[in-house]
Every structure is written in C-alpha cells, then in structure tokens.
Write a protein that holds these residues in place. Structure first.
Motif, PDB file in Angstrom:
ATOM      1  N   SER A 178       0.800  -1.222   0.000  1.00 28.67           N
ATOM      2  CA  SER A 178       0.000   0.000   0.000  1.00 28.67           C
ATOM      3  C   SER A 178       0.835   1.276   0.000  1.00 28.67           C
ATOM      4  CB  SER A 178      -0.946   0.006   1.207  1.00 28.67           C
ATOM      5  OG  SER A 178      -0.213  -0.068   2.402  1.00 28.67           O
ATOM      6  N   ARG A 179       2.125   1.170   0.090  1.00 20.79           N
ATOM      7  CA  ARG A 179       2.997   2.340   0.006  1.00 20.79           C
ATOM      8  C   ARG A 179       4.225   1.977  -0.808  1.00 20.79           C
ATOM      9  NH1 ARG A 179       7.729   3.089   2.833  1.00 20.79           N
ATOM     10  NH2 ARG A 179       8.278   1.424   4.269  1.00 20.79           N
ATOM     11  N   ILE A 180       4.808   2.971  -1.436  1.00 16.95           N
ATOM     12  CA  ILE A 180       6.023   2.730  -2.212  1.00 16.95           C
ATOM     13  C   ILE A 180       7.246   2.985  -1.333  1.00 16.95           C
ATOM     14  CG2 ILE A 180       4.917   3.277  -4.403  1.00 16.95           C
ATOM     15  CD1 ILE A 180       6.357   5.994  -4.336  1.00 16.95           C
ATOM     16  N   PRO A 181       8.382   2.391  -1.685  1.00 15.13           N
ATOM     17  CA  PRO A 181       9.608   2.714  -0.963  1.00 15.13           C
ATOM     18  C   PRO A 181       9.916   4.202  -1.134  1.00 15.13           C
ATOM     19  CG  PRO A 181       9.935   0.823  -2.404  1.00 15.13           C
ATOM     20  CD  PRO A 181       8.601   1.415  -2.740  1.00 15.13           C
ATOM     21  N   ASN A 182      10.700   4.741  -0.226  1.00 11.04           N
ATOM     22  CA  ASN A 182      11.032   6.154  -0.342  1.00 11.04           C
ATOM     23  C   ASN A 182      11.916   6.413  -1.569  1.00 11.04           C
ATOM     24  OD1 ASN A 182      13.693   5.489   0.420  1.00 11.04           O
ATOM     25  ND2 ASN A 182      13.409   6.160   2.536  1.00 11.04           N
ATOM     26  N   ALA A 183      12.081   7.683  -1.882  1.00 11.88           N
ATOM     27  CA  ALA A 183      12.852   8.072  -3.071  1.00 11.88           C
ATOM     28  C   ALA A 183      14.285   7.562  -3.009  1.00 11.88           C
ATOM     29  CB  ALA A 183      12.821   9.590  -3.240  1.00 11.88           C
ATOM     30  N   ALA A 184      14.867   7.547  -1.814  1.00  8.88           N
ATOM     31  CA  ALA A 184      16.250   7.066  -1.675  1.00  8.88           C
ATOM     32  C   ALA A 184      16.361   5.614  -2.134  1.00  8.88           C
ATOM     33  CB  ALA A 184      16.712   7.210  -0.226  1.00  8.88           C
ATOM     34  N   ALA A 185      15.419   4.779  -1.724  1.00  6.80           N
ATOM     35  CA  ALA A 185      15.459   3.369  -2.110  1.00  6.80           C
ATOM     36  C   ALA A 185      15.221   3.197  -3.606  1.00  6.80           C
ATOM     37  CB  ALA A 185      14.429   2.577  -1.315  1.00  6.80           C
ATOM     38  N   LEU A 186      14.273   3.930  -4.152  1.00 11.02           N
ATOM     39  CA  LEU A 186      13.988   3.820  -5.586  1.00 11.02           C
ATOM     40  C   LEU A 186      15.183   4.289  -6.420  1.00 11.02           C
ATOM     41  CD1 LEU A 186      10.299   5.087  -5.570  1.00 11.02           C
ATOM     42  CD2 LEU A 186      11.096   2.715  -5.785  1.00 11.02           C
ATOM     43  N   ASN A 187      15.798   5.386  -6.023  1.00 15.54           N
ATOM     44  CA  ASN A 187      16.989   5.871  -6.730  1.00 15.54           C
ATOM     45  C   ASN A 187      18.141   4.889  -6.606  1.00 15.54           C
ATOM     46  OD1 ASN A 187      15.678   8.212  -7.569  1.00 15.54           O
ATOM     47  ND2 ASN A 187      16.360   9.377  -5.785  1.00 15.54           N
ATOM     48  N   THR A 188      18.302   4.301  -5.431  1.00 15.61           N
ATOM     49  CA  THR A 188      19.365   3.317  -5.221  1.00 15.61           C
ATOM     50  C   THR A 188      19.150   2.108  -6.111  1.00 15.61           C
ATOM     51  OG1 THR A 188      19.785   4.065  -2.970  1.00 15.61           O
ATOM     52  CG2 THR A 188      20.449   1.815  -3.500  1.00 15.61           C
ATOM     53  N   ALA A 189      17.917   1.661  -6.244  1.00  9.61           N
ATOM     54  CA  ALA A 189      17.627   0.516  -7.108  1.00  9.61           C
ATOM     55  C   ALA A 189      18.016   0.808  -8.553  1.00  9.61           C
ATOM     56  CB  ALA A 189      16.151   0.151  -7.023  1.00  9.61           C
ATOM     57  N   GLN A 190      17.674   1.982  -9.029  1.00 12.01           N
ATOM     58  CA  GLN A 190      18.027   2.328 -10.405  1.00 12.01           C
ATOM     59  C   GLN A 190      19.540   2.468 -10.567  1.00 12.01           C
ATOM     60  OE1 GLN A 190      15.289   5.607 -11.260  1.00 12.01           O
ATOM     61  NE2 GLN A 190      13.927   4.134 -12.209  1.00 12.01           N
ATOM     62  N   SER A 191      20.205   2.987  -9.548  1.00 12.55           N
ATOM     63  CA  SER A 191      21.665   3.067  -9.584  1.00 12.55           C
ATOM     64  C   SER A 191      22.294   1.680  -9.556  1.00 12.55           C
ATOM     65  CB  SER A 191      22.188   3.887  -8.400  1.00 12.55           C
ATOM     66  OG  SER A 191      21.790   5.225  -8.506  1.00 12.55           O
ATOM     67  N   LEU A 192      21.693   0.769  -8.795  1.00 12.80           N
ATOM     68  CA  LEU A 192      22.204  -0.603  -8.743  1.00 12.80           C
ATOM     69  C   LEU A 192      22.074  -1.279 -10.098  1.00 12.80           C
ATOM     70  CD1 LEU A 192      23.355  -3.025  -7.214  1.00 12.80           C
ATOM     71  CD2 LEU A 192      21.015  -3.546  -6.462  1.00 12.80           C
ATOM     72  N   ILE A 193      20.975  -1.063 -10.774  1.00 12.46           N
ATOM     73  CA  ILE A 193      20.811  -1.625 -12.118  1.00 12.46           C
ATOM     74  C   ILE A 193      21.914  -1.103 -13.039  1.00 12.46           C
ATOM     75  CG2 ILE A 193      19.331  -1.663 -14.177  1.00 12.46           C
ATOM     76  CD1 ILE A 193      16.912  -1.645 -12.189  1.00 12.46           C
ATOM     77  N   GLN A 194      22.149   0.204 -13.021  1.00 13.83           N
ATOM     78  CA  GLN A 194      23.196   0.787 -13.874  1.00 13.83           C
ATOM     79  C   GLN A 194      24.578   0.278 -13.484  1.00 13.83           C
ATOM     80  OE1 GLN A 194      22.599   2.655 -16.704  1.00 13.83           O
ATOM     81  NE2 GLN A 194      24.728   2.047 -16.997  1.00 13.83           N
ATOM     82  N   CYS A 195      24.838   0.150 -12.198  1.00 17.93           N
ATOM     83  CA  CYS A 195      26.109  -0.384 -11.708  1.00 17.93           C
ATOM     84  C   CYS A 195      26.316  -1.810 -12.210  1.00 17.93           C
ATOM     85  CB  CYS A 195      26.128  -0.350 -10.179  1.00 17.93           C
ATOM     86  SG  CYS A 195      27.582  -1.091  -9.423  1.00 17.93           S
ATOM     87  N   THR A 196      25.251  -2.594 -12.196  1.00 16.59           N
ATOM     88  CA  THR A 196      25.313  -3.979 -12.639  1.00 16.59           C
ATOM     89  C   THR A 196      25.637  -4.061 -14.125  1.00 16.59           C
ATOM     90  OG1 THR A 196      23.712  -4.512 -10.917  1.00 16.59           O
ATOM     91  CG2 THR A 196      24.031  -6.155 -12.613  1.00 16.59           C
ATOM     92  N   ILE A 197      25.082  -3.151 -14.904  1.00 19.37           N
ATOM     93  CA  ILE A 197      25.402  -3.076 -16.333  1.00 19.37           C
ATOM     94  C   ILE A 197      26.857  -2.654 -16.513  1.00 19.37           C
ATOM     95  CG2 ILE A 197      24.962  -1.805 -18.481  1.00 19.37           C
ATOM     96  CD1 ILE A 197      21.992  -1.610 -17.492  1.00 19.37           C
ATOM     97  N   ASN A 198      27.263  -1.608 -15.807  1.00 17.46           N
ATOM     98  CA  ASN A 198      28.619  -1.073 -15.943  1.00 17.46           C
ATOM     99  C   ASN A 198      29.691  -2.105 -15.612  1.00 17.46           C
ATOM    100  OD1 ASN A 198      27.442   1.361 -16.621  1.00 17.46           O
ATOM    101  ND2 ASN A 198      27.853   2.331 -14.646  1.00 17.46           N
ATOM    102  N   ARG A 199      29.431  -2.971 -14.641  1.00 18.94           N
ATOM    103  CA  ARG A 199      30.437  -3.964 -14.252  1.00 18.94           C
ATOM    104  C   ARG A 199      30.360  -5.223 -15.116  1.00 18.94           C
ATOM    105  NH1 ARG A 199      30.141  -8.049 -10.947  1.00 18.94           N
ATOM    106  NH2 ARG A 199      31.948  -7.397  -9.747  1.00 18.94           N
TER     107      ARG A 199
END
Length: 134
Positions: free
Chosen positions: A76-97
C-alpha cells in the motif's frame, strides 16, 4: 567497497539480517538469503548472494537473473525516493560492471512466480521503469 556510489557490502542490523536469513533458510529451505542484493530505505545496498552466486529468489529464473529485493512491505505504500533511486543506480552499476546486459528485461517477482511480491504499490512504480516487461 563503492561501485557507482553504491555501498555494496553493507549489512543491515544483526537482528534484521538474522530475521531475513532465518526466514529464507528455515522457512524456505534455501542455503542462504535468496536474493543477490537487498535495497534499504537508508539508500544502501546490502549484499545477499552477491554478483556471482546464483540466487534462489525466482524458481526457474534464477539461472538467468539477478534478484534485487527492497527491504519492507510495499503493498500500500512505495519505498522512499532514496530506495527507488538506489535501485536504479544498482541496475546501472550492474550493467557497468558487466554483470547485466544493457538489453536486460526488468520483471517483478510476480511476473515469473505466483506471488504478490513486490507488492502492488511497488509493482506500479517498477512497471513504469525502462526495460520493464510483464
């Protein structure tokens, strides 16, 4: 260790970590935490199985996926912006490595197994992210 601004080797509090690990090992019968990484609302990425160990998060998909889980319940609630941004950064990090192809497909857990995961509120968010496919 820092990769793309993400702390990859952090651990949650011992009590939280033990709860997650016990659930996955004792209730699920897995050898450890099933996900490769867990994302907290403290903007940290917590190492589960890591980059090179196959997860146990999505039966019949583990051999061709990395499992990222948000810490919390997001029906019923979304994760905060910090968590959502971190997830997108993790995806990009995973691609970069080189651990994920830039032509990856993003799916919610419910798209590959019968589950409510990742929760309705979070699912609505990730279904709008680039490369999502139900």
């Amino acid at each position: 260790m820092q990769k793309g601004g993400i702390s990859l080797l952090q651990r949650t509090s011992e009590e939280t970590w033990d709860h997650i690990q016990n659930y996955h090992m004792d209730d699920r019968g897995w050898s450890d935490i099933g996900y490769n990484f867990l994302i907290g609302e403290d903007s940290r990425v917590y190492k589960g199985r890591g980059w090179s160990t196959m997860g146990a998060h999505a039966k019949n998909w583990n051999h061709k996926s990395l499992g990222f889980s948000f810490l919390g319940t997001f029906s019923s609630r979304i994760p905060n912006a910090a968590a959502l941004n971190t997830a997108q950064s993790l995806i990009q990090c995973t691609i970069n490595r080189g651990s994920l192809s830039s032509s990856y497909t993003l799916k919610g857990h419910r798209n590959v197994n019968a589950t409510e995961c990742p929760g309705n509120a979070l699912y609505r968010v990730i279904s709008r992210w680039a490369r999502f496919k139900a």
